[in-house]
Scaffold this motif. Structure first.
Motif, PDB file in Angstrom:
ATOM      1  N   ALA A  83       1.056  -2.054  -5.818  1.00 47.16           N
ATOM      2  CA  ALA A  83       1.534  -0.684  -5.956  1.00 47.16           C
ATOM      3  C   ALA A  83       1.276   0.102  -4.678  1.00 47.16           C
ATOM      4  O   ALA A  83       0.324  -0.161  -3.953  1.00 47.16           O
ATOM      5  CB  ALA A  83       0.822  -0.028  -7.135  1.00 47.16           C
ATOM      6  N   PHE A  84       2.115   1.026  -4.397  1.00 47.72           N
ATOM      7  CA  PHE A  84       2.038   1.953  -3.267  1.00 47.72           C
ATOM      8  C   PHE A  84       2.381   1.304  -1.933  1.00 47.72           C
ATOM      9  O   PHE A  84       2.463   1.984  -0.917  1.00 47.72           O
ATOM     10  CB  PHE A  84       0.645   2.610  -3.133  1.00 47.72           C
ATOM     11  N   ASP A 126       5.059   0.073  -0.695  1.00 46.14           N
ATOM     12  CA  ASP A 126       6.312   0.500  -0.082  1.00 46.14           C
ATOM     13  C   ASP A 126       6.270   1.952   0.370  1.00 46.14           C
ATOM     14  O   ASP A 126       7.205   2.428   0.995  1.00 46.14           O
ATOM     15  CB  ASP A 126       7.476   0.264  -1.055  1.00 46.14           C
ATOM     16  N   ARG A 127       5.194   2.644   0.053  1.00 48.52           N
ATOM     17  CA  ARG A 127       5.116   4.047   0.459  1.00 48.52           C
ATOM     18  C   ARG A 127       4.397   4.212   1.794  1.00 48.52           C
ATOM     19  O   ARG A 127       4.374   5.303   2.352  1.00 48.52           O
ATOM     20  CB  ARG A 127       4.364   4.858  -0.587  1.00 48.52           C
ATOM     21  N   GLN A 181       6.167   5.554   4.852  1.00 49.41           N
ATOM     22  CA  GLN A 181       6.470   6.983   4.825  1.00 49.41           C
ATOM     23  C   GLN A 181       5.230   7.829   5.020  1.00 49.41           C
ATOM     24  O   GLN A 181       5.294   8.918   5.570  1.00 49.41           O
ATOM     25  CB  GLN A 181       7.106   7.369   3.484  1.00 49.41           C
ATOM     26  N   VAL A 226      -6.073  -0.793  -4.602  1.00 52.87           N
ATOM     27  CA  VAL A 226      -5.402  -1.606  -5.622  1.00 52.87           C
ATOM     28  C   VAL A 226      -5.662  -3.086  -5.363  1.00 52.87           C
ATOM     29  O   VAL A 226      -5.915  -3.863  -6.282  1.00 52.87           O
ATOM     30  CB  VAL A 226      -3.886  -1.324  -5.626  1.00 52.87           C
ATOM     31  N   THR A 259       3.383  12.483  -1.893  1.00 52.00           N
ATOM     32  CA  THR A 259       4.091  12.523  -3.164  1.00 52.00           C
ATOM     33  C   THR A 259       3.246  11.886  -4.236  1.00 52.00           C
ATOM     34  O   THR A 259       2.825  10.741  -4.106  1.00 52.00           O
ATOM     35  CB  THR A 259       5.420  11.769  -3.049  1.00 52.00           C
ATOM     36  N   LEU A 303      -0.550   2.730 -12.675  1.00 50.86           N
ATOM     37  CA  LEU A 303      -0.199   2.865 -11.258  1.00 50.86           C
ATOM     38  C   LEU A 303       1.219   3.366 -11.051  1.00 50.86           C
ATOM     39  O   LEU A 303       1.785   3.208  -9.977  1.00 50.86           O
ATOM     40  CB  LEU A 303      -0.386   1.543 -10.510  1.00 50.86           C
ATOM     41  N   TYR A 312      12.705  10.986 -13.042  1.00 50.40           N
ATOM     42  CA  TYR A 312      12.055  10.494 -11.836  1.00 50.40           C
ATOM     43  C   TYR A 312      11.226   9.270 -12.185  1.00 50.40           C
ATOM     44  O   TYR A 312      10.525   9.239 -13.191  1.00 50.40           O
ATOM     45  CB  TYR A 312      11.155  11.572 -11.228  1.00 50.40           C
ATOM     46  N   GLN A 329      10.771   4.922  -6.845  1.00 48.20           N
ATOM     47  CA  GLN A 329      11.052   6.191  -6.171  1.00 48.20           C
ATOM     48  C   GLN A 329      12.526   6.578  -6.266  1.00 48.20           C
ATOM     49  O   GLN A 329      13.202   6.784  -5.263  1.00 48.20           O
ATOM     50  CB  GLN A 329      10.637   6.132  -4.708  1.00 48.20           C
ATOM     51  N   PRO A 336      10.976  14.501  -4.282  1.00 44.66           N
ATOM     52  CA  PRO A 336      10.175  14.378  -3.067  1.00 44.66           C
ATOM     53  C   PRO A 336      10.895  13.571  -1.992  1.00 44.66           C
ATOM     54  O   PRO A 336      11.854  12.853  -2.281  1.00 44.66           O
ATOM     55  CB  PRO A 336       8.923  13.645  -3.544  1.00 44.66           C
ATOM     56  N   GLU A 337      10.416  13.737  -0.791  1.00 40.07           N
ATOM     57  CA  GLU A 337      10.998  13.032   0.345  1.00 40.07           C
ATOM     58  C   GLU A 337      10.932  11.519   0.107  1.00 40.07           C
ATOM     59  O   GLU A 337       9.961  11.006  -0.443  1.00 40.07           O
ATOM     60  CB  GLU A 337      10.198  13.377   1.600  1.00 40.07           C
TER      61      GLU A 337
END
Lengths: 353, 402
Positions: A133-134, A136-137, A140, A151, A229, B126, B141, B146, B275-276
């Motif tokens: 999780a996370f 791919d963020r 950004q 994680v 975000t 998560l 959302y 995303q 969100p962006e």
């Protein structure tokens, strides 16, 4: 000096127990602890010198020395120095722990996890949406490196390092032969357990913060950082995101408190630290495997790993505090049960090594 | 030695203390309330007169419909509502995501401030799926991939009226998880002579005392054994709904508040800007994102459903048409259904869905045999113009009791 201290030590024991941390010390036992099974009192004269591999002289005995005044006074006057001794002992325990090369190696390995993740993402420029999780963020927002690293490390790396430290608490002293000397110096068994346990908890915090902090730093270094975000789709500022990262570190540490208590108990069972470490780590894995099986669903809320990955509840808007509270209650239960077990075992044990 | 065993006393006492605390906690929450006597009719009126519009609370939904565990299916928990293209893969993702909500247990937070300001957050591990309605804007959302879907609600459309009807898979706006209140209202609206209404013992839900309204179908043809609705004694707001299959002792489906506050939630919660980095899709309102949903949803979503039978044993028939191969070719389909004479059956403890080889769908809260009988009795209809299941048009009510 030490014979005096030893003399005052026994009757004052129950009152001193809970000083460093709220753990098994609060049990109502008026029995003095350091009498029958430990080494003869004559050994106390040279006992306080405590040698651990890799260290020359632990501060364990150095600091309490001047703090304890001469002959026994009233209860009130002896309490004060004793509390100081408790704190001094805790500080010395921490300094022993954090001067070990093994501790730093483990923290370094933990810090390497976010670094590896960040570098890999940076070099490959993102992924295909798979992975933890996370992940791919991250491209950004660099602040997600720490979250991803948590994680990744929660299932194995954190329990592994915490298991090593917690499993080593008593068994490690026993295997190097220092436990006996530790107990004949003015250190009660309850206090020894509490201090050892508190040190293990401090290490858990250090381990979690290391992962989170290394993630934040490498994220700042390699990726753009901006408003974060949340899972709910709302956006929070960098400052609040850092605050929440620290909250998450506290949450994850809280989740490891129960495991530390289990490790402490196992450590009192054996003189082989490796066995205690392995058993603790294996238990943490067993708990997670049971948590995955739908056949044992009734058991899930009772597993100490149940809330581990729910730290994401702190990334919702508004924050979902129920898992924080549930986690705290659950871990408290584990600390009470395994703390009492560790006390029962350790207080009734013949310390021969 | 006495001292030795004394030292084990805490080790024995500590688990006992913990056990007592746990048991005490369980008893405290399940303690029954003592409320003034009411007739079932009075409780029905109390629920009907409920005017709670602003509240926030935690909702727990758990379903044990006998469906296979879908968490292993790719896309099972990810794409909530984005994928409703016509390709089998997209349909798969949509179906599995909708079905995923009908298996296992889910926690959600619900915030409402009047009918046009609603936010539902499905708390996944998560991840989170949000549905926000603020005025005419409807946002879905999904933090997992995303994505955000935006629709504009036509002014005249009321919130609850667009939900597809089946009592189990009720999917009213704005999300796949409905609050106990929404679900209960549908069931209560549908109370008719085929339903026996009684009152159970007073209960406590989310710390509030409640009347327990029990709806029992008079017909023995239906799979539904009984429906139990906890109605808040003060406000009349339904606090929990449990649906038991015939002969079962544990609910097959339940949705209940675990905590409830009647304060007006903060207005910030209803303001949503994607969100962006979010992929935003615009969708016309009727396709607000339920996707193909479950078989029973598909049943209620097609054009001109044919209803046979009555009350709880009602059977809904509708043609699916040419795209039937789209569905049947997906691996998920074979995992979920069992082939029978003339088609394939999706059997849950509460609802059966029959997909015939000639492209018709029969659904109802009845045993599969009755669906087969209905399929055999009904004439074949050629339906070249049927809508694909992936793009449901305005859903028609299909509640077994409506």
């Amino acid at each position: 000096m030490s014979s005096d201290a030893h003399g005052t030590h026994s009757p004052g024991e129950p009152g001193r127990g809970p000083a460093p941390a709220a753990a098994p010390g609060s049990l109502p036992t008026p029995t003095p602890l350091t009498t029958d099974t430990s080494a003869p009192a004559t050994a106390t004269a040279d006992a306080p010198t405590r040698v651990t591999p890799g260290d020359t002289l632990a501060a364990a005995s150095a600091s309490p020395g001047p703090a304890s005044p001469g002959p026994t006074g009233t209860e009130l006057t002896t309490r004060r120095p004793q509390r100081a001794i408790g704190f001094g002992f805790f500080a010395s325990e921490l300094s022993v722990l954090f001067r070990r090369r093994r501790t730093w190696a483990m923290l370094g390995a933990l810090a390497a996890i976010p670094v590896l993740i960040a570098v890999a993402i940076r070099l490959t420029d993102g992924g295909d949406g798979r992975g933890p999780a996370f992940l791919d963020r991250i491209t950004q927002n660099g602040l997600f490196v720490g979250m991803t690293a948590l994680v990744v490390s929660i299932p194995l790396f954190l329990p592994l390092t915490v298991g090593v430290v917690a499993g080593d608490t008593i068994a490690g002293e026993a295997s190097t032969g220092t436990l006996r000397y530790l107990l004949v110096s003015p250190v009660g068994r309850i206090r020894l357990l509490v201090v050892k346990y508190a040190a293990a908890v401090v290490f858990s915090l250090a381990a979690t913060v290391t992962v989170a902090l290394a993630g934040i730093l490498i994220g700042f270094a390699l990726f753009p950082v901006g408003p974060v975000t949340l899972l709910s789709g709302d956006t929070i500022s960098v400052g609040e995101a850092l605050l929440r990262s620290m909250l998450i570190a506290a949450y994850v540490t809280l989740g490891l408190v129960g495991l530390s208590a289990i490790g402490l108990f196992i450590s009192t069972l054996t003189d082989a630290p490796v066995g205690a470490m392995a058993a603790t780590v294996v238990l943490s894995i067993v708990s997670q495997v049971l948590g995955q099986l739908s056949q044992t669903e009734w058991l899930h809320p009772w597993l100490f790993s149940y809330y581990w990955l729910d730290f994401a509840d702190l990334l919702r808007q508004p924050i979902e505090w129920s898992s924080f509270g549930g986690n705290a209650l659950l871990q408290l239960g584990y600390v009470i049960v395994f703390g009492a077990l560790a006390y029962g075992r350790f207080a009734s044990k013949d310390v021969l090594s | 030695m006495a001292r030795t065993w004394q030292r084990w006393v805490p080790a024995v006492a500590a688990p006992a203390v913990v056990a007592v605390a746990v048991v005490g906690g369980v008893f405290a929450t399940s303690a029954s309330a003592d409320l003034p006597e009411k007739t079932p009719q009075q409780v029905l009126e109390l629920a009907a007169a409920s005017d709670v519009e602003s509240f926030s609370g935690d909702v727990q939904q758990s379903a044990d419909l006998g469906l296979p565990d879908l968490s292993s299916v790719p896309g099972g928990s990810g794409a909530a509502s984005g994928g409703s293209g016509s390709s089998a893969a997209d349909a798969d993702a949509g179906i599995s995501s909708a079905l995923e909500l009908l298996t296992g247990s889910h926690d959600a937070r619900v915030y409402a401030d009047g009918p046009t300001k609603v936010r539902v957050q499905i708390l996944d591990q998560l991840a989170e799926r949000d549905a926000i309605r603020s005025g005419d804007d409807l946002w879905l959302y999904d933090s997992g991939d995303q994505t955000a879907v935006h629709s504009t609600v036509p002014a005249e459309t009321e919130d609850g009226s667009t939900g597809s009807g089946d009592d189990v898979s009720a999917t009213p706006l704005p999300t796949e998880i409905s609050t106990p209140a929404q679900l209960a209202q549908k069931l209560l609206d549908a109370v008719d002579p085929t339903t026996d209404v009684t009152l159970g013992a007073d209960t406590k839900v989310a710390g509030r005392s409640a009347y327990d309204l029990i709806l029992t179908p008079r017909s023995s043809d239906t799979l539904v054994g009984s429906v139990s609705i906890a109605v808040d004694s003060e406000t009349g707001l339904p606090l929990s709904v449990e649906v038991l299959a015939r002969g079962a002792s544990d609910p097959s489906f339940s949705v209940a508040f675990t905590s409830l506050s009647l304060d007006t939630p903060s207005a910030d919660l209803f303001a949503f800007t994607p969100p962006e980095g979010t992929t935003v899709t615009e969708k016309p309102f009727p396709e607000h994102g339920d996707g193909p949903a479950t078989g029973s949803d598909a049943a209620s979503a097609g054009p001109q459903p044919v209803v046979t039978g009555e009350g709880w044993a009602r059977i809904v028939e509708l043609p699916v048409g040419a795209s039937v191969t789209d569905i049947t070719s997906s691996p998920l389909f074979s995992q979920l259904t069992t082939p029978v004479d003339g088609g394939a059956v999706l059997q849950t403890t509460l609802v059966s869905v029959l997909l015939t080889d000639d492209g018709r769908v029969f659904a109802g809260a009845v045993p599969a045999e009755q669906l087969q009988a209905a399929a055999a009795a009904a004439p074949d209809v050629a339906t070249p113009d049927a809508a694909a299941p992936a793009s449901p048009t305005a859903p028609a009510p299909a509640s077994p009791a409506e």
